[in-house]
Design a protein around this motif. Structure first.
Motif, PDB file in Angstrom:
ATOM      1  N   LEU A 102      17.315   6.652  -2.924  1.00 55.20           N
ATOM      2  CA  LEU A 102      15.865   6.723  -2.775  1.00 55.20           C
ATOM      3  C   LEU A 102      15.488   7.713  -1.684  1.00 55.20           C
ATOM      4  O   LEU A 102      14.545   8.491  -1.828  1.00 55.20           O
ATOM      5  CB  LEU A 102      15.303   5.343  -2.446  1.00 55.20           C
ATOM      6  CG  LEU A 102      15.484   4.294  -3.551  1.00 55.20           C
ATOM      7  CD1 LEU A 102      15.140   2.914  -3.041  1.00 55.20           C
ATOM      8  CD2 LEU A 102      14.628   4.645  -4.757  1.00 55.20           C
ATOM      9  N   ARG A 103      16.241   7.685  -0.598  1.00 55.76           N
ATOM     10  CA  ARG A 103      15.946   8.633   0.484  1.00 55.76           C
ATOM     11  C   ARG A 103      16.228  10.053   0.026  1.00 55.76           C
ATOM     12  O   ARG A 103      15.476  10.978   0.325  1.00 55.76           O
ATOM     13  CB  ARG A 103      16.802   8.300   1.709  1.00 55.76           C
ATOM     14  CG  ARG A 103      16.319   7.054   2.408  1.00 55.76           C
ATOM     15  CD  ARG A 103      17.144   6.766   3.639  1.00 55.76           C
ATOM     16  NE  ARG A 103      16.613   5.621   4.356  1.00 55.76           N
ATOM     17  CZ  ARG A 103      17.363   4.675   4.908  1.00 55.76           C
ATOM     18  NH1 ARG A 103      18.679   4.746   4.851  1.00 55.76           N
ATOM     19  NH2 ARG A 103      16.810   3.673   5.537  1.00 55.76           N
ATOM     20  N   ALA A 104      17.314  10.207  -0.733  1.00 56.79           N
ATOM     21  CA  ALA A 104      17.683  11.547  -1.188  1.00 56.79           C
ATOM     22  C   ALA A 104      16.665  12.100  -2.179  1.00 56.79           C
ATOM     23  O   ALA A 104      16.597  13.295  -2.401  1.00 56.79           O
ATOM     24  CB  ALA A 104      19.072  11.529  -1.806  1.00 56.79           C
ATOM     25  N   LYS A 105      15.880  11.214  -2.803  1.00 54.93           N
ATOM     26  CA  LYS A 105      14.852  11.678  -3.729  1.00 54.93           C
ATOM     27  C   LYS A 105      13.633  12.201  -2.994  1.00 54.93           C
ATOM     28  O   LYS A 105      12.724  12.748  -3.600  1.00 54.93           O
ATOM     29  CB  LYS A 105      14.349  10.522  -4.611  1.00 54.93           C
ATOM     30  CG  LYS A 105      15.367   9.919  -5.492  1.00 54.93           C
ATOM     31  CD  LYS A 105      14.741   9.224  -6.701  1.00 54.93           C
ATOM     32  CE  LYS A 105      13.845   8.066  -6.354  1.00 54.93           C
ATOM     33  NZ  LYS A 105      13.586   7.213  -7.546  1.00 54.93           N
ATOM     34  N   GLY A 106      13.581  11.946  -1.685  1.00 51.79           N
ATOM     35  CA  GLY A 106      12.443  12.414  -0.906  1.00 51.79           C
ATOM     36  C   GLY A 106      11.343  11.386  -0.770  1.00 51.79           C
ATOM     37  O   GLY A 106      10.235  11.706  -0.353  1.00 51.79           O
ATOM     38  N   LEU A 107      11.616  10.133  -1.123  1.00 56.57           N
ATOM     39  CA  LEU A 107      10.596   9.096  -0.921  1.00 56.57           C
ATOM     40  C   LEU A 107      10.404   8.880   0.572  1.00 56.57           C
ATOM     41  O   LEU A 107      11.360   8.960   1.346  1.00 56.57           O
ATOM     42  CB  LEU A 107      11.038   7.778  -1.556  1.00 56.57           C
ATOM     43  CG  LEU A 107      11.127   7.710  -3.071  1.00 56.57           C
ATOM     44  CD1 LEU A 107      11.201   6.261  -3.513  1.00 56.57           C
ATOM     45  CD2 LEU A 107       9.942   8.402  -3.719  1.00 56.57           C
ATOM     46  N   SER A 108       9.169   8.558   0.956  1.00 57.55           N
ATOM     47  CA  SER A 108       8.929   8.300   2.367  1.00 57.55           C
ATOM     48  C   SER A 108       9.592   6.978   2.729  1.00 57.55           C
ATOM     49  O   SER A 108       9.822   6.129   1.869  1.00 57.55           O
ATOM     50  CB  SER A 108       7.434   8.207   2.634  1.00 57.55           C
ATOM     51  OG  SER A 108       6.926   7.079   1.972  1.00 57.55           O
ATOM     52  N   GLU A 109       9.879   6.820   4.001  1.00 58.29           N
ATOM     53  CA  GLU A 109      10.547   5.608   4.458  1.00 58.29           C
ATOM     54  C   GLU A 109       9.705   4.371   4.118  1.00 58.29           C
ATOM     55  O   GLU A 109      10.234   3.309   3.820  1.00 58.29           O
ATOM     56  CB  GLU A 109      10.805   5.719   5.966  1.00 58.29           C
ATOM     57  CG  GLU A 109      11.863   4.786   6.510  1.00 58.29           C
ATOM     58  CD  GLU A 109      13.255   4.975   5.896  1.00 58.29           C
ATOM     59  OE1 GLU A 109      13.514   6.027   5.283  1.00 58.29           O
ATOM     60  OE2 GLU A 109      14.072   4.053   6.027  1.00 58.29           O
TER      61      GLU A 109
END
Ligand SMILES: Nc1ncnc2c1ncn2[C@@H]1O[C@H](COP(=O)(O)OP(=O)(O)O)[C@@H](O)[C@H]1O
Ligand code: SF4
Ligand code: SF4
Ligand SMILES: [Mg+2]
Lengths: 310, 674
Positions: A209-216
């Motif tokens: 999810l982080r690697a997809k660029g979703l915000s924290e």
């Protein structure tokens, strides 16, 4: 879904029957009964007491008494108070709303406080936020409610005068008792949510999810929290059971109306029909809540949903 | 050749741990040009994943910090970006896929939701348009029924399908760079081969650069333009793929390449292996980090750390590279002569062919809950395992190999059929006699750690079978026997009081082997025993198993999914598909002249370092069907390119087509080469 419902109803019947049997047996085998408590006040003679027992059916064998009672319930007849003769059902109906609103607001407080602190603690693991959240949780779990209740009364009612210390009229009387009870639940929820959040955050998919660029924010509140809610909901069922027991103390401390007070007084007076009636209703309440828990489970976790669907 | 897309320079990452600051990678510099595929290889623990995660700044969310260096993507330094700006790059300009497809998706959202979420975040599309795009992407990555797949949850898809979906999600915003960390490691060779093929075609279609991370040099050979070799957190060699594979400049690269069992290698030659293991971060050797394992190490190597030096466009960090290559490939010869000439004397041809195990129509069915169906994990298997031989068993996961192994040893009760051990039926034994017999049959598992009790010292682990099976009494006797076993499997006897977690994967596998050998068995079942190990260590363990077989006259059943490895160690090989044996032959015969289309498919799927960049594209299509609902007739027909009406109707039986070469295919006769 239907299968789940049927399954739950069978369990419910079993729980109801079991709890009634338990209350009935305890009362039956106790050396004193309602007549003793009546005669203590009336100072009447043993003969009258004996007649009274006969009238109330108290000298019949256990199974006869019990089966009469069950048959009564099946006809919607919960009997009448042994003390003042008022129908049990009427007493419960007048007392129940106060307890229901107390339990529900307490649960609401427990969930809001517990989830917020649990998530914050996990996200800020090993920081001041984490420590504070965990200490609050620990307090909630380990402080006896009569103690924390009195503390709250001292501070917010007597010193500050913000909320009334007792009574059951209006919303303001609800605040302190539901905070007292809610904190207990919050304590449990903080623990469970913190642990499950920590576990979820270290899972592989969080990295995706982080690697997809979703915000924290999205990662934590849309994804991680939804996964962590599953164990949290499980314990809500357990906590509600706790709360029903807790109302006995709370309603006494805050001098509120309610089922808890009703049953506490009835136990002291050995007013068996009332005790049984209350047990019956709380058991139903408990079963319904747990059914709701199961349903919300399957709404959140598709794996369970598909299983139930089959 | 234009500006690089990504320019990583002097990247250093530290981890804050309980034992203080550990430097996981130091001074990593690498560039990737647009549309180029660069592959980082090296043993596990060499820092490949840390490098890739540092480029994405995913390290920030762990206990790591980038303590030095820059990560230049076109004209932006990713290391200086704020979280917000970084999130505009992640998933849009650089996308990433991971090793474990089964845990890479959020389990409580549908595949579609997760793809759409990415698209909506980066491209200004409505949810509906994004959903449509998701369907097209799933189609593009070769998923059947993409409309349904979008609505499914991750646990409803197989590993191969999930990895395809993962690739679709990564490609959803047309990234310039795709980082793939071991994308095929968790998959079967057949599926791995399909994914390699997919990546190969997609990277051309999308004009994207790829940073591939793998420990499998075969996979690297299929995909890479350039190779970066990492060892203990540093880059030791870098260059064009053909050059690296044909003329490695660094002894480590050379060692890795030679550790891979080759198709034409003679069976009796010992596999080349790099001695020792990769150092732990807290204990990095001085000077050249490779020196404790390097056959050419000199005093200088021990004291001074060699910088990367460019020779003919190939960079290598070794003090002696130029001498080594100038000596007319002396370097190569020396490695070859000095170490691999050793052979393990092959046993006399097993002439009398006395079977140790005779399996007759063995079946194991598992009931399925709430259903009348069963899973036919092993379905009427008959075969013999001869005394002193190694019988290899291959097939995709789910084909029933492990269940066969367990039922063979009566660790699970067979549903049907019979197993004769040394002429006696195992089913006829009572509990106590079976226990006695079981001493003679030992098992080595894939995950030695899971099968070793972490609280025990390795001394007591190895001693346990000595006590229970051999009734050795005196402590002195046991101690001596344990130490002897430890030496035999290549463990230092001083380590006797240590606990399993203090050992590396390879060493733990040695402990598992020592424990198995302690019972003095005549038969060993090795179930994926080397699958989790790095090539260099894998070679050490295979050599050890072969030596033990020679010295103790052991018989092996060797279950594996790496065909080259199984081929190297086995005398005969059985191929399993959906619970049935579809082919049995000697290992040379099987590879040279496979009669069953499934066997040829498996062989073609092996990524080979001998065929750089020429990826086989006629590998097996599709995935193994569920064993609860196998196809009618020939179970393989749904994936077989030669299937006919007959295959649909009739189950082919296992027949001998050539001496000792059996196959179960209606058309095997046609494929026979005399
Ligand atoms: N979060 C972490 N904390 C401490 N050490 C770590 C962490 N992540 C990785 N490492 C260490 O960094 C080294 C390199 O790991 P990794 O990049 O995963 O290797 P590879 O991908 O080449 O197998 C290993 O020794 C590993 O134990
Ligand atoms: S520098 Fe020395 S030890 Fe290191 S790889 Fe070269 S020869 Fe071996
Ligand atoms: S029997 Fe038919 S389907 Fe089966 S492997 Fe042979 S040709 Fe293919
Ligand atoms: Mg890795």
């Amino acid at each position: 879904m239907l299968k789940l419902l049927i399954n739950r109803c069978c369990t419910a019947l079993f729980v109801l029957f079991g709890s009634l049997l338990a209350v009935f047996s305890i009362n039956y085998f106790l050396p004193t009964d309602v007549v003793d408590s009546l005669s203590a006040s009336n100072a009447s003679n043993p003969e009258i007491a004996e007649n009274l027992r006969k009238e109330l059916g108290l000298n019949q064998p256990f199974y006869t008494q019990f089966s009469h009672y069950i048959i009564g319930i099946l006809h919607g007849d919960f009997g009448a108070s042994a003390i003042d003769g008022e129908p049990v059902i009427d007493k419960i109906i007048t007392q129940f709303p106060a307890t229901l609103s107390l339990t529900l607001t307490s649960i609401l407080i427990a969930m809001i406080v517990g989830l917020t602190l649990g998530v914050l603690a996990a996200v800020h693991q090993n920081t001041v936020i984490d420590y504070v959240a965990r200490v609050i949780g620990l307090f909630g779990i380990s402080m006896p409610t009569f103690w924390s209740g009195i503390l709250l009364i001292l501070i917010f009612s007597i010193s500050l005068g913000w909320f009334p210390a007792m009574g059951s009229e209006g919303f303001s009387t609800l605040v302190l008792p539901s905070i007292t009870l809610g904190l207990v639940g919050a304590g449990f929820i903080v623990r469970v949510v913190r642990n499950s959040m920590l576990e979820i955050i270290s899972e592989n998919f969080i990295q995706t999810l982080r690697a997809k660029g979703l915000s924290e924010r999205m990662v934590i509140y849309r994804h991680a929290l939804r996964n962590a809610l599953i164990p949290a909901i499980t314990i809500i069922g357990v906590i509600i059971g706790d709360f029903l027991g807790g109302t006995v103390v709370i309603e006494t401390v805050f001098a509120r109306k309610g089922i808890g007070r009703l049953v506490a007084d009835a136990i002291i007076a050995k007013d068996l029909p009332i005790v049984q009636g209350v047990v019956f209703f709380t058991a139903i309440f408990y079963v319904v809540i747990n059914l709701l828990v199961d349903i919300s489970y399957s709404v959140i976790d598709p794996r369970i949903r598909r299983q139930i669907g089959r | 050749m234009g500006k690089p897309l990504l320019n990583v320079s002097e990247l250093t990452v530290d981890f804050k741990t309980k034992r203080g600051l550990l430097t996981a990678i130091s001074n990593i510099s690498l560039t990737i040009k647009p549309s180029e595929t660069v592959c980082i290889v090296g043993e596990s623990g060499s820092g490949k994943s840390v490098t890739s995660k540092a480029i994405m700044r995913l390290i920030d969310d762990e206990n790591g910090v980038i303590s030095k260096g820059s990560i230049q993507l076109e004209d932006q330094d990713l290391n200086l970006l704020t979280k917000r700006d970084l999130n505009r790059i992640r998933g849009k300009k650089i996308a990433m896929i991971f090793q474990e497809p089964s845990s890479a998706f959020d389990p409580v959202f549908t595949i579609g939701d997760q793809i759409v979420e990415t698209i909506v975040k980066h491209l200004k599309l409505s949810k509906k348009e994004a959903w449509q795009r998701g369907i097209e992407l799933l189609k593009k990555v070769g998923l059947s029924e993409p409309v349904i797949r979008m609505k499914q949850y991750p646990n409803e898809l197989s590993g191969g399908m999930l990895q395809r979906a993962m690739i679709a999600m990564a490609l959803s915003c047309n990234p310039d760079l795709l980082i793939a960390d071991e994308p095929t490691t968790a998959l079967d060779v057949t599926i791995q081969s399909q994914i390699i093929e997919l990546l190969n075609s997609l990277k051309k279609e999308f004009h994207m650069a790829v940073l591939l991370i793998t420990h499998d040099l075969g996979v690297a050979a299929q995909l890479a333009d350039r190779i970066v070799v990492m060892y203990a957190g540093t880059i030791v060699e870098e260059g064009k793929v053909e050059k690296i594979f044909s003329q490695p400049h660094h002894p480590y690269t050379s060692g890795l390449l030679q550790s891979i069992p080759k198709l034409d290698a003679k069976k009796e030659t010992k596999l080349f292996s790099i001695e020792g293991t990769i150092p732990s971060l807290s204990n990095i050797p001085s000077g050249c980090r490779f020196h404790p394992r390097c056959p050419f190490a000199t005093e200088k190597c021990r004291l001074e750390s060699p910088p990367l030096k460019n020779i003919d466009g190939q960079q290598s960090a070794c003090w002696h590279t130029s001498e080594l290559i100038n000596h007319e490939n002396k370097f190569h010869d020396e490695l070859q002569l000095g170490r691999t000439q050793e052979t393990i004397p092959i046993q006399q041809e097993v002439t009398e062919q006395e079977p140790l195990f005779e399996v007759r129509e063995l079946s194991k069915y598992y009931p399925i809950k709430h259903s009348h169906k069963t899973i036919k994990a092993v379905d009427h298997v008959s075969l013999k395992i001869y005394k002193g031989e190694t019988f290899g068993l291959v097939g995709e996961s789910g084909s029933g190999k492990s269940t066969f192994g367990r039922t063979l040893l009566q660790l699970e009760k067979p549903t049907d059929g019979e197993v004769l051990f040394d002429g006696q039926s195992l089913a006829a034994f009572n509990h106590r006699e079976l226990r006695q017999k079981r001493r003679e049959m030992q098992v080595i598992f894939q995950d030695p750690y899971g099968s070793l009790d972490p609280k025990w010292t390795i001394g007591s682990i190895i001693a346990e079978p000595l006590k229970t099976h051999l009734k050795k009494q005196s402590r002195k006797e046991i101690l001596a026997a344990v130490k002897e076993l430890m030496v035999k499997v290549g463990l230092e006897p001083e380590w006797i009081d240590r606990h399993p977690h203090e050992f590396s994967g390879g060493q733990r596998q040695r402990i598992g082997i020592a424990r198995a050998m302690a019972a003095n068995p005549s038969f060993v079942l090795a179930d994926e025993a080397v699958s989790a190990l790095d090539v260099s260590v894998q070679a050490q363990i295979i050599n050890l198993l072969k030596e033990l077989q020679q010295s103790s006259g052991l018989t092996y059943l060797f279950i594996g999914h790496n065909l080259n490895v199984v081929r190297h160690i086995s005398d005969r090989i059985g191929v399993m598909y959906l619970g049935k044996i579809v082919e049995i032959a000697s290992s040379e015969e099987l590879f040279e002249n496979p009669l069953h289309p499934y066997t040829s498919g498996l062989i073609k799927s092996i990524p080979s370092i001998e065929t750089i960049g020429t990826h086989q594209i006629d590998t097996l299509k599709g995935e193994i069907p569920s064993p609860s609902d196998p196809p009618s007739g020939c179970a393989f027909r749904t994936r077989c390119p030669f299937a006919t009406e007959l295959c649909h109707k009739e189950v082919p039986t296992l027949k001998e087509y050539q001496t000792a070469h059996f196959a179960a295919c209606h058309y095997a006769e046609k494929r026979k080469v005399d």
